[in-house]
Design an enzyme around this catalytic site. Structure first.
Site, PDB file in Angstrom:
ATOM      1  CG  ASN A   9      -1.775   1.212   1.368  1.00  0.00           C
ATOM      2  OD1 ASN A   9      -2.404   1.599   0.380  1.00  0.00           O
ATOM      3  ND2 ASN A   9      -1.841   1.837   2.536  1.00  0.00           N
ATOM      4  CG  HIS A  51      -0.330   6.188   4.829  1.00  0.00           C
ATOM      5  ND1 HIS A  51      -1.714   6.252   4.909  1.00  0.00           N
ATOM      6  CD2 HIS A  51       0.132   6.989   5.810  1.00  0.00           C
ATOM      7  CE1 HIS A  51      -2.053   7.053   5.903  1.00  0.00           C
ATOM      8  NE2 HIS A  51      -0.944   7.513   6.469  1.00  0.00           N
ATOM      9  CB  SER A  55       5.376   5.150   4.069  1.00  0.00           C
ATOM     10  OG  SER A  55       5.776   6.183   4.939  1.00  0.00           O
ATOM     11  CG  ASP A 103      -2.432   3.525   7.146  1.00  0.00           C
ATOM     12  OD1 ASP A 103      -2.517   2.961   6.037  1.00  0.00           O
ATOM     13  OD2 ASP A 103      -3.190   4.448   7.489  1.00  0.00           O
TER      14      ASP A 103
HETATM   15  C1  GRF Z   1      -2.737   8.932  -2.409  1.00  0.00           C
HETATM   16  O1  GRF Z   1      -2.378  10.088  -1.718  1.00  0.00           O
HETATM   17  C2  GRF Z   1      -2.341   7.713  -1.629  1.00  0.00           C
HETATM   18  O2  GRF Z   1      -1.181   7.889  -0.878  1.00  0.00           O
HETATM   19  C3  GRF Z   1      -3.527   7.513  -0.708  1.00  0.00           C
HETATM   20  O3  GRF Z   1      -4.646   7.867  -1.466  1.00  0.00           O
HETATM   21  C4  GRF Z   1      -4.257   8.777  -2.496  1.00  0.00           C
HETATM   22  C5  GRF Z   1      -4.694   8.171  -3.789  1.00  0.00           C
HETATM   23  O4  GRF Z   1      -4.454   9.036  -4.869  1.00  0.00           O
HETATM   24  N1  GRF Z   1      -3.548   6.169  -0.201  1.00  0.00           N
HETATM   25  P1  GRF Z   1      -4.488   8.482  -6.343  1.00  0.00           P
HETATM   26  O5  GRF Z   1      -5.870   7.846  -6.530  1.00  0.00           O
HETATM   27  O6  GRF Z   1      -3.399   7.488  -6.489  1.00  0.00           O
HETATM   28  O7  GRF Z   1      -4.313   9.665  -7.227  1.00  0.00           O
END
Ligand code: GRF
Length: 214
Positions: A109, A111, A138, A147
């Site tokens: 994932n 984050h 991260s 997370d």
């Molecule tokens: C990103 O900021 C990611 O870190 C978080 O959700 C957002 C998704 O943005 N988990 P995208 O859909 O990849 O543009």
């Protein structure tokens, strides 16, 4: 080595998804993006993936009685596409411990914070409110606790005096697009070892990045 058949799970715009799709076009990249799956049929990222010729699917969580039923459908879809690695990229559903355990070591994932700081939502607002001077993003293996899994790669950005959640979030997002393809490359190549919370074995790849001050 055969490429890992990878699914990207999204809920929204899919900018991280697009960066993974781009990276996976390189012939020697160890992951093949075989499916983009959304829990929201209207997610804009689905159209982006389709336009790139990637198989897409929607499993609408709203039509299922509970998480188990939703995830049973998800698993069916993943199986049908012979998926063996998953990237969550803005996927806004909590996954059950059973699902996470099934995919342990094959589920990562991204984050938008320097974990273990600022787990959960509204990370940029919270970082600004706390007055931290360094923020970032991260990529981590997913474990049952949100997370909280072993960290593969991180990028840091300076927090500037005139930052708003939007401007800070934008600079962090640029770094997300750098570290996610790198982290998938490392994880899918089988180079990484997980020892409790420590991920090692990146063989010289820069897993910690600091964006230049702007
Ligand atoms: C990103 O900021 C990611 O870190 C978080 O959700 C957002 C998704 O943005 N988990 P995208 O859909 O990849 O543009």
């Amino acid at each position: 080595m055969s490429k890992r058949r990878t699914a990207i799970l999204i809920s929204g715009r899919g900018s991280n998804m697009a960066s993974l799709i781009d990276a996976a076009k390189a012939p020697e990249y160890p992951a093949d993006i075989a499916l983009v799956l959304s829990n929201r049929p209207e997610a804009p990222g689905l159209a982006t993936a389709k336009a790139q010729g990637i198989a897409t699917a929607a499993v609408d969580h709203k039509i299922y009685a509970g998480r188990e039923a939703f995830e049973a459908s998800l698993q069916k879809m993943l199986q049908a596409h012979r998926i063996d690695f998953i990237c969550l990229a803005g996927f806004m559903r909590m996954l059950t411990p059973a699902f996470v355990t099934h995919w342990e070591g094959r589920l990562i994932n991204i984050h938008p914070s320097l974990l273990p700081s600022y787990k959960g939502l509204h990370t940029h607002e919270r970082a600004l409110a706390d007055g931290v001077k360094i923020h970032g993003c991260s990529v981590h293996y997913v474990v049952a606790e949100m997370d909280a899994g072993p960290i593969i790669a991180q990028a840091a950005v300076s927090v500037l005096d005139d930052d708003t959640p939007d401007t800070l979030g934008k600079r962090v997002l640029e770094q997300e697009h750098v570290i996610y393809p790198l982290a998938l490359r490392l994880a899918a190549s089988g180079a990484l070892k997980i020892d409790n919370m420590r991920v090692t074995g990146a063989r010289g790849a820069p897993c910690a990045m600091v964006s230049p001050r702007v």
